[in-house]
Motif scaffolding. Structure first.
Motif, PDB file in Angstrom:
ATOM      1  N   ALA A   1       1.132  -1.184   0.015  1.00  0.00           N
ATOM      2  CA  ALA A   1      -0.152   0.309   0.012  1.00  0.00           C
ATOM      3  C   ALA A   1       0.348   1.121  -0.205  1.00  0.00           C
ATOM      4  CB  ALA A   1      -1.046  -0.099   1.577  1.00  0.00           C
ATOM      5  N   GLY A   2       2.772   1.026   0.249  1.00  0.00           N
ATOM      6  CA  GLY A   2       3.019   2.274   0.557  1.00  0.00           C
ATOM      7  C   GLY A   2       3.285   2.636  -0.949  1.00  0.00           C
ATOM      8  N   PRO A   3       3.032   2.538  -2.278  1.00  0.00           N
ATOM      9  CA  PRO A   3       3.122   3.235  -3.022  1.00  0.00           C
ATOM     10  C   PRO A   3       2.189   4.688  -3.059  1.00  0.00           C
ATOM     11  CG  PRO A   3       4.078   1.355  -3.588  1.00  0.00           C
ATOM     12  CD  PRO A   3       3.725   1.210  -2.515  1.00  0.00           C
ATOM     13  N   ILE A   4       1.452   3.758  -2.338  1.00  0.00           N
ATOM     14  CA  ILE A   4       0.063   5.057  -3.438  1.00  0.00           C
ATOM     15  C   ILE A   4      -0.697   5.586  -1.737  1.00  0.00           C
ATOM     16  CG2 ILE A   4      -2.770   5.216  -3.177  1.00  0.00           C
ATOM     17  CD1 ILE A   4      -2.446   1.774  -4.118  1.00  0.00           C
ATOM     18  N   TYR A   5       0.389   5.576  -0.703  1.00  0.00           N
ATOM     19  CA  TYR A   5       0.021   6.629   0.336  1.00  0.00           C
ATOM     20  C   TYR A   5       1.420   7.669  -0.095  1.00  0.00           C
ATOM     21  CZ  TYR A   5       2.005   7.825   5.069  1.00  0.00           C
ATOM     22  OH  TYR A   5       2.245   8.415   5.757  1.00  0.00           O
ATOM     23  N   TRP A   6       2.270   6.930  -0.465  1.00  0.00           N
ATOM     24  CA  TRP A   6       3.205   8.059  -0.696  1.00  0.00           C
ATOM     25  C   TRP A   6       2.763   9.029  -1.931  1.00  0.00           C
ATOM     26  CZ3 TRP A   6       6.417   9.670   2.622  1.00  0.00           C
ATOM     27  CH2 TRP A   6       6.467   9.145   3.851  1.00  0.00           C
ATOM     28  N   ILE A   7       2.230   8.633  -2.731  1.00  0.00           N
ATOM     29  CA  ILE A   7       1.279   9.338  -3.588  1.00  0.00           C
ATOM     30  C   ILE A   7       0.899  10.400  -3.171  1.00  0.00           C
ATOM     31  CG2 ILE A   7      -0.412  10.275  -5.510  1.00  0.00           C
ATOM     32  CD1 ILE A   7       0.979   7.316  -6.592  1.00  0.00           C
ATOM     33  N   LEU A   8       0.039  10.526  -2.442  1.00  0.00           N
ATOM     34  CA  LEU A   8      -0.683  11.263  -1.164  1.00  0.00           C
ATOM     35  C   LEU A   8      -0.222  12.538  -0.807  1.00  0.00           C
ATOM     36  CD1 LEU A   8      -3.628   9.647  -0.085  1.00  0.00           C
ATOM     37  CD2 LEU A   8      -3.870  11.198  -1.990  1.00  0.00           C
ATOM     38  N   LEU A   9       0.795  11.612  -0.215  1.00  0.00           N
ATOM     39  CA  LEU A   9       2.162  12.850   1.041  1.00  0.00           C
ATOM     40  C   LEU A   9       2.721  13.770  -0.401  1.00  0.00           C
ATOM     41  CD1 LEU A   9       3.420  10.719   3.814  1.00  0.00           C
ATOM     42  CD2 LEU A   9       1.129  12.479   3.612  1.00  0.00           C
TER      43      LEU A   9
ATOM     44  N   GLU B   1      -7.350  -2.610   3.122  1.00  0.00           N
ATOM     45  CA  GLU B   1      -8.228  -2.122   4.732  1.00  0.00           C
ATOM     46  C   GLU B   1      -6.561  -1.205   5.404  1.00  0.00           C
ATOM     47  OE1 GLU B   1      -7.380  -4.754   9.471  1.00  0.00           O
ATOM     48  OE2 GLU B   1      -8.107  -5.307   7.498  1.00  0.00           O
ATOM     49  N   TYR B   2      -5.207  -1.485   4.908  1.00  0.00           N
ATOM     50  CA  TYR B   2      -4.884   0.343   5.633  1.00  0.00           C
ATOM     51  C   TYR B   2      -4.782   1.507   4.710  1.00  0.00           C
ATOM     52  CZ  TYR B   2       0.077   2.074   6.666  1.00  0.00           C
ATOM     53  OH  TYR B   2       0.871   3.071   6.837  1.00  0.00           O
ATOM     54  N   LEU B   3      -4.964   1.342   3.460  1.00  0.00           N
ATOM     55  CA  LEU B   3      -5.255   2.095   3.028  1.00  0.00           C
ATOM     56  C   LEU B   3      -6.349   3.519   3.027  1.00  0.00           C
ATOM     57  CD1 LEU B   3      -3.537   3.454   0.396  1.00  0.00           C
ATOM     58  CD2 LEU B   3      -4.471   2.664  -1.244  1.00  0.00           C
ATOM     59  N   LEU B   4      -7.675   3.008   3.124  1.00  0.00           N
ATOM     60  CA  LEU B   4      -9.082   3.371   2.788  1.00  0.00           C
ATOM     61  C   LEU B   4      -8.425   4.719   3.852  1.00  0.00           C
ATOM     62  CD1 LEU B   4     -11.301   3.237   1.975  1.00  0.00           C
ATOM     63  CD2 LEU B   4     -12.481   1.917   3.596  1.00  0.00           C
ATOM     64  N   PRO B   5      -8.480   4.326   4.888  1.00  0.00           N
ATOM     65  CA  PRO B   5      -7.874   5.704   5.563  1.00  0.00           C
ATOM     66  C   PRO B   5      -7.886   6.968   5.256  1.00  0.00           C
ATOM     67  CG  PRO B   5      -7.702   3.619   7.322  1.00  0.00           C
ATOM     68  CD  PRO B   5      -8.061   3.281   6.395  1.00  0.00           C
ATOM     69  N   TYR B   6      -6.678   6.694   4.464  1.00  0.00           N
ATOM     70  CA  TYR B   6      -5.398   7.623   3.962  1.00  0.00           C
ATOM     71  C   TYR B   6      -5.861   8.272   2.767  1.00  0.00           C
ATOM     72  CZ  TYR B   6      -1.712   5.733   6.998  1.00  0.00           C
ATOM     73  OH  TYR B   6      -0.839   5.178   7.480  1.00  0.00           O
ATOM     74  N   LEU B   7      -7.657   7.650   2.458  1.00  0.00           N
ATOM     75  CA  LEU B   7      -7.660   7.791   0.747  1.00  0.00           C
ATOM     76  C   LEU B   7      -8.682   8.860   1.496  1.00  0.00           C
ATOM     77  CD1 LEU B   7      -7.975   4.744  -1.970  1.00  0.00           C
ATOM     78  CD2 LEU B   7      -6.816   7.139  -1.862  1.00  0.00           C
TER      79      LEU B   7
ATOM     80  N   MET C   1      -7.950  -3.222  16.303  1.00  0.00           N
ATOM     81  CA  MET C   1      -8.106  -2.388  14.851  1.00  0.00           C
ATOM     82  C   MET C   1      -7.529  -3.075  13.408  1.00  0.00           C
ATOM     83  SD  MET C   1      -9.978   1.110  15.605  1.00  0.00           S
ATOM     84  CE  MET C   1     -10.308   1.786  13.988  1.00  0.00           C
ATOM     85  N   GLY C   2      -6.022  -3.002  13.728  1.00  0.00           N
ATOM     86  CA  GLY C   2      -5.027  -4.009  13.566  1.00  0.00           C
ATOM     87  C   GLY C   2      -4.177  -3.414  12.554  1.00  0.00           C
ATOM     88  N   LEU C   3      -4.727  -3.517  10.741  1.00  0.00           N
ATOM     89  CA  LEU C   3      -4.383  -2.484   9.799  1.00  0.00           C
ATOM     90  C   LEU C   3      -4.927  -0.840   9.897  1.00  0.00           C
ATOM     91  CD1 LEU C   3      -3.132  -4.673   7.489  1.00  0.00           C
ATOM     92  CD2 LEU C   3      -1.147  -3.682   8.704  1.00  0.00           C
ATOM     93  N   THR C   4      -5.957  -1.473   9.992  1.00  0.00           N
ATOM     94  CA  THR C   4      -7.079  -0.145   9.806  1.00  0.00           C
ATOM     95  C   THR C   4      -6.553   0.702  11.533  1.00  0.00           C
ATOM     96  OG1 THR C   4      -8.880  -1.069   8.579  1.00  0.00           O
ATOM     97  CG2 THR C   4      -9.034   0.862  10.379  1.00  0.00           C
ATOM     98  N   GLY C   5      -6.120   0.271  11.734  1.00  0.00           N
ATOM     99  CA  GLY C   5      -5.369   1.197  13.870  1.00  0.00           C
ATOM    100  C   GLY C   5      -5.007   1.770  13.286  1.00  0.00           C
ATOM    101  N   ALA C   6      -3.526   1.108  12.526  1.00  0.00           N
ATOM    102  CA  ALA C   6      -2.116   1.918  12.043  1.00  0.00           C
ATOM    103  C   ALA C   6      -2.796   3.339  11.212  1.00  0.00           C
ATOM    104  CB  ALA C   6      -1.542   0.680  11.826  1.00  0.00           C
ATOM    105  N   ALA C   7      -3.518   2.942  10.249  1.00  0.00           N
ATOM    106  CA  ALA C   7      -3.284   3.822   9.954  1.00  0.00           C
ATOM    107  C   ALA C   7      -4.252   5.200  10.300  1.00  0.00           C
ATOM    108  CB  ALA C   7      -4.339   3.079   8.336  1.00  0.00           C
ATOM    109  N   LEU C   8      -5.393   5.192  10.738  1.00  0.00           N
ATOM    110  CA  LEU C   8      -5.771   5.772  11.156  1.00  0.00           C
ATOM    111  C   LEU C   8      -5.175   6.743  12.728  1.00  0.00           C
ATOM    112  CD1 LEU C   8      -9.572   3.942  12.058  1.00  0.00           C
ATOM    113  CD2 LEU C   8      -9.026   5.899  10.866  1.00  0.00           C
ATOM    114  N   ALA C   9      -5.286   5.935  13.224  1.00  0.00           N
ATOM    115  CA  ALA C   9      -3.374   6.236  14.040  1.00  0.00           C
ATOM    116  C   ALA C   9      -2.554   7.730  13.011  1.00  0.00           C
ATOM    117  CB  ALA C   9      -2.564   5.712  14.951  1.00  0.00           C
TER     118      ALA C   9
END
Length: 460
Positions: free
Chosen positions: A58-66, A136-142, A191-199
């Motif tokens: 999921a990292g590449p898509i997350y980094w595009i946003l940043l 699951e990890y990426l959705l909160p960032y979007l 919350m697993g991976l979703t929790g990591a992204a939400l944090a």
């Protein structure tokens, strides 16, 4: 008569001190920002190998946003700093208003596009594995993308007016929020991976709101105003001619990481993604001093360009080169010597222990080209300052194509070939960037003075 703050005046009167004063707090801020990814991997290591692989995918898509926010933030910083150097304060305030509105619109459109493209892209990279976990990890960032992208704009504006301490304070505060909330959301609330992204999202939301409040309440030297707002084409161009190419330059890396990751998975499977990507986290940490110095150098040199002070511009470049070279050589030795202890951070659980020795080996391989990697970053920053951002983008794209070619060749061998391919591509990229910097400096800062046509429309 508008009186400049001490931080702004220092950029013109003492470039060396300004770079030092600004870069020291930025080191801590960038370090904690980089540690956020380390912390996510650290806590998610307890969930097993698949979640760690999902974060990487999921990292590449997350980094595009940043990167979009960071790139346009640099564009705003260079334009605003030049206007400050030219004492054109009405333009300074107008530029700030333009970039805030522009980035808000861009972030919403970008999140919709990425949401539609994310699942097929992750499936392509992973060969269909771990797609659900990655989403699951990426959705909160979007969902919260405007806060992620606007954060880069706010920090760029703060650095433009020499407020590196405040910029760093917001970044450090964001990191602390993320570090504290990670275990609570991941394990405490299950919350697993979703929790990591939400944090991480929570940290961006809080600090972006604080930054906007500082500017909209009139507490900063730059005072954006939205009364009767309209887009000014020339000012958007002044920001975008550096910001858009730099955003593309930053985004090219995560975009081309997708086919690169696909090739890595072909060679080593999802386990190969772990040994390929986790060691680079330490390289990212070792890059932090160079990133901080380069980030401080951009507004300092841009301010001197606005003043028409060629000597201070060149001095700023040379001073940054000396600092980054010395620090990078020291950190290279540290990584080579302490690679094995460092590998334990990602392999403390029984199911991750199998990767320990290979991760240590890869840390050492990557460490050999740390100076080349930091040199690429500094050269890119110099090109942005001189409004040769397009050249930096083309060079970075060329380096990434070299990556792809070498990675494809490596698919006929093994993961070791992948690791060494990265080193070869970084060296090639550093050489290309240095050639571009020599060209840009020669044509923009000749002995006769600054070629101000490179920075047209500064008086509008």
């Amino acid at each position: 008569m508008v009186e400049e703050t001490d931080s702004i005046s220092l950029m013109g009167s003492n470039p060396a001190k300004a770079i030092r004063v600004m870069s020291i707090p930025l080191v801590f801020a960038f370090l904690l920002s980089s540690v956020q990814l380390y912390i996510d991997s650290f806590w998610c290591a307890g969930l097993g190998p698949d979640p760690n692989s999902a974060i990487t995918l999921a990292g590449p898509i997350y980094w595009i946003l940043l990167d979009i926010g960071a790139g346009l933030g640099v564009g705003a910083s260079t334009a605003i700093s030049r206007a400050l150097g030219a004492k054109n304060y009405s333009r300074v305030n107008s530029l700030a208003s333009q970039i805030i509105v522009l980035m808000t619109i861009v972030s919403v459109v970008l999140s919709i596009i990425l949401f539609a493209a994310a699942e097929p892209l992750i499936s392509f990279m992973s060969g269909g594995e771990n797609v659900d976990l990655s989403m699951e990890y990426l959705l909160p960032y979007l969902l919260f993308s405007p806060f992620l992208t606007l954060n880069g704009i706010i920090l760029g504006m703060l650095r433009a007016e020499g407020e590196a301490k405040l910029s760093s304070g917001l970044s450090i505060f964001a990191s602390v929020i993320n570090i504290v909330m990670d275990p609570i959301l991941i394990y405490g609330l299950d919350m697993g991976l979703t929790g990591a992204a939400l944090a991480t999202c929570l940290s961006f939301i809080i600090t972006t709101v604080i930054g906007l409040w500082l500017y909209l309440s009139g507490r900063m030297f730059i005072k954006p105003s939205f009364r009767g707002f309209r887009f000014i084409k020339e000012q958007i161009w002044d920001i975008s001619r550096v910001g858009i190419p730099h955003s593309l330059e930053l985004a090219v890396i995560p975009m081309l990481m997708m086919p690169q990751n696909s090739l890595v998975v072909q060679v080593g499977g999802t386990d190969g993604m772990i040994t390929y990507s986790l060691p680079y986290r330490y390289i990212s940490l070792a890059m932090v001093p160079a990133q901080a110095i380069a980030a401080a150098m951009i507004p300092v040199a841009s301010y001197s360009i606005g003043k028409g002070d060629r000597d201070n511009v060149l001095f700023s470049f040379r001073y940054a080169v000396k600092l980054i070279t010395a620090i990078s050589l020291v950190l290279t030795v540290v990584l080579l010597v302490l690679a094995e202890p460092f590998s334990y951070a990602f392999t403390y659980t029984d199911d991750m222990a199998q990767f320990r020795s290979e991760i240590a080996m890869v840390i050492r391989i990557y460490a050999l080209v740390l100076l080349a990697i930091t040199g690429i970053h500094l050269c890119s920053s110099i090109l942005q300052t001189l409004c040769y951002s397009q050249l930096a983008t083309v060079t970075m794209f060329t380096r990434e194509i070299v990556f792809l070619v070498l990675f494809y060749i490596s698919t006929f061998f093994d993961m070791t070939a992948i690791y060494w391919s990265l080193d070869i591509a970084e060296i090639a990229g550093a050489v290309l960037m240095m050639v571009c910097v020599v060209y840009a400096v020669k044509h923009t800062l000749p002995t006769t003075g600054i070629v101000m046509s490179r920075f047209r429309n500064e008086e509008v």
